[in-house]
Write an enzyme that holds these catalytic residues in place. Sequence first.
Site, PDB file in Angstrom:
ATOM      1  CE  LYS A 116      -4.379  -1.570   2.013  1.00 25.45           C
ATOM      2  NZ  LYS A 116      -4.228  -2.997   1.777  1.00 25.45           N
ATOM      3  CD  GLU A 200      -4.604   6.134   3.478  1.00 20.08           C
ATOM      4  OE1 GLU A 200      -3.840   5.978   2.511  1.00 20.08           O
ATOM      5  OE2 GLU A 200      -5.628   5.455   3.648  1.00 20.08           O
ATOM      6  NE  ARG A 293      -8.323  -9.543  -5.397  1.00 16.82           N
ATOM      7  CZ  ARG A 293      -9.430  -8.943  -5.004  1.00 16.82           C
ATOM      8  NH1 ARG A 293     -10.488  -8.918  -5.809  1.00 16.82           N
ATOM      9  NH2 ARG A 293      -9.502  -8.345  -3.832  1.00 16.82           N
TER      10      ARG A 293
END
Length: 440
Positions: A116, A200, A293
Amino acid sequence: MIESVLVANRGEIARRIIRTAKRLGIRAIAVYSEADADLPFVLEADEAVLIGPAAPAESYRNVDAVLEAARKTNAAAIHPGYGFLSENAAFARAVTEAGIVWIGPSPEAITAMGDKINARNLMSAAGVPVAPGTTDPAGSVEAALAAAEEIGFPVMVKAAAGGGGMGMAVANDTGQLTAEYDKVRGFAERMFGDGSVLIERYFPRVRHIEVQILGLADGRVVALGERECSVQRRNQKLVEESPSPALNGDQRSKLLAAAVRAGEAVNYRNAGTVECLFDPASGDFFFLEMNTRLQVEHPVTEAIFGIDLVEAQFRVASGLEVEVPAESSGHAIEFRVNAEDPKRFLPGPGAITVWNEPAGVRVDSGYTAGNKVTPSYDSLMAKLIVSAASREEALEKAREAVAAFEIVGPKNNLPFFLELLSNEEFCSGDYDTALVSRMR
């Protein structure tokens, strides 16, 4: 077009991939664990190979067993579905090195987006908005506290290698951050083998909106609309719809353009999803992560664009052109029918004695009457997808379909969906990721 495909997955997504493969004349090969021997996807495949016991590590996550099954059956390609090995760059690389076509993005793209922090930094460099947060892992509680001081509370504590809503916690102050940091780091080390932690900015009222992208064989990246995914429990999605009722035309255009830039930044090929947080108060959006995906919720995009995304994946992997629809039409909603308690959402596996699907709507199911939902895997049993000319019509169609879906045996969350479909906030379209918490 490839001539055969091994589906390295199970349940509804394996069955769904097999359905498209057989329609295209592609030989469909299933792999299955001992626990799944009597499930529909095994019976519907042209060929099926037992690869191990119920434990995922010994079957569906067992790289050697999957590759051996592919060699044994002379599979030309492998489709990983979602979950399990789908975002495992080492597996993707092993597949291609074995001379087998990998139906997904390159191992390099998977690696780039799998962390991330690295993904945030790449997106920021590509001009994609990211939420305030750390550009390097917070290696200690002290580093996390310093980052939070600069970002401002509340903050989200995230496993950098996590995904699917796992390895996340909210901290409103220094005390909470100190406690949650150790929990998230420990969880990340156990689950992902990587204890890296990202700090975050946390937005208390936010919507989760994602964009379906498709990297074509000719190098172009296109966006196929957005999906609203804000109905969640424990940061995991329950309902998705498209288009999002939150966006106006200008916001939608900016979001889709940013998603295309995200794909271009990593030379993306095949199907993928760019997930974002949208602040309805300011109209701003921020990059959250990229799923390299096919998504669980891909049917809502298929419903409004009239495209088969699995066929598109096969075509891209085969180096063929894909006819990309210019625009969407109507509204679609997907409900994840899980074997779980509809009040607290705790798993409730068991043997299915009655399974009656509603008529006139799409149901992607992994089970039928006589099958058993085991605790070895995710609780998803089926996906109910409704589509109509408008959101209001889709909601009404959903009420009828959910009420008509009959499952006896394992616990299921259909009663929750009936409650949701009478909830004023959800029906208005003005809701956020805390909706389920307010309902409970």
